[in-house]
Design a protein around this motif. Sequence first.
Motif: not given
Length: 192
Positions: A67-71, A124-125, A185-192
Motif C-alpha cells: 500500500n505504499t506509493l512512491y511519487v 484513498k490517501v 518527491e513523496a511517499i504515500i500510504k494508500i488505502k487497500s
Amino acid sequence: MYSLLTMNAITRQLPRLSAASNKVSRCAFASRNVHIEKKIEELGIELPAAPAPKANYNLTCRVPGENTLYVSGHLPIKADGTLITGALAPEGGGLTVEEGYEAARHCGLNIISTLKNYLGDLDKVEQVVKVFGIVNSSTDFKHQHLVMDGCSDVIMEVFDKPIGYHARSAIGVNTLPLDASVEVEAIIKIKS
C-alpha cells in the motif's frame, strides 16, 4: 438448444436484470468518497492537469501487494504549463524565499494532481508519509526549509491532520533538471 419457454423467461427477466445492473453501477459510484476534492473546491484551489514524465520513468510506482506509493520528483509547473525556473539566491539577484515557497507549492499541487489521476479519488490517501524537497540554490542560501513549507503547507491545507502531516527533508543543490527552482518527491500510504 433453448426452448421457446426458456427464451421467453429470459426475455421477461431482462428489464429486471438491467435495472439491477444500473443499481449496482449507481451504488459503486455513490460509494466514491469526495471529501478531499470537495475541500479543494471549498478552498478555491485549482489543481493543474497531472504532469507527464520528462524522461524515461513513471510518475508513480507501487510494489504489487503493498500500500505504499512512491511519487517521482515533481517540478513547479503552474496551471498554465509554465515552469518556475532559477536558483534561490536573493542576495545575488535570484529567486527570493517567497518565490521559492510559491514554486514548492506548485510542486505540491502537481503531486496532488498526480495522486488524483493515479487513485481516481483523493480519499484513498491514508497518509502522506514523507516529502523530499530539492531546492536549486546558491551556496550561501540557507533557507531551503522555508521554501519547502510551500509544499508542506498545501498538503496540510488539502489533507489536514493526521493524513497530511508528514516527515520531510529539504536539501539545496547547485542545479536541477530544466533549471527548475524546486523538485519534490513523496511517499504515500494508500488505502487497500
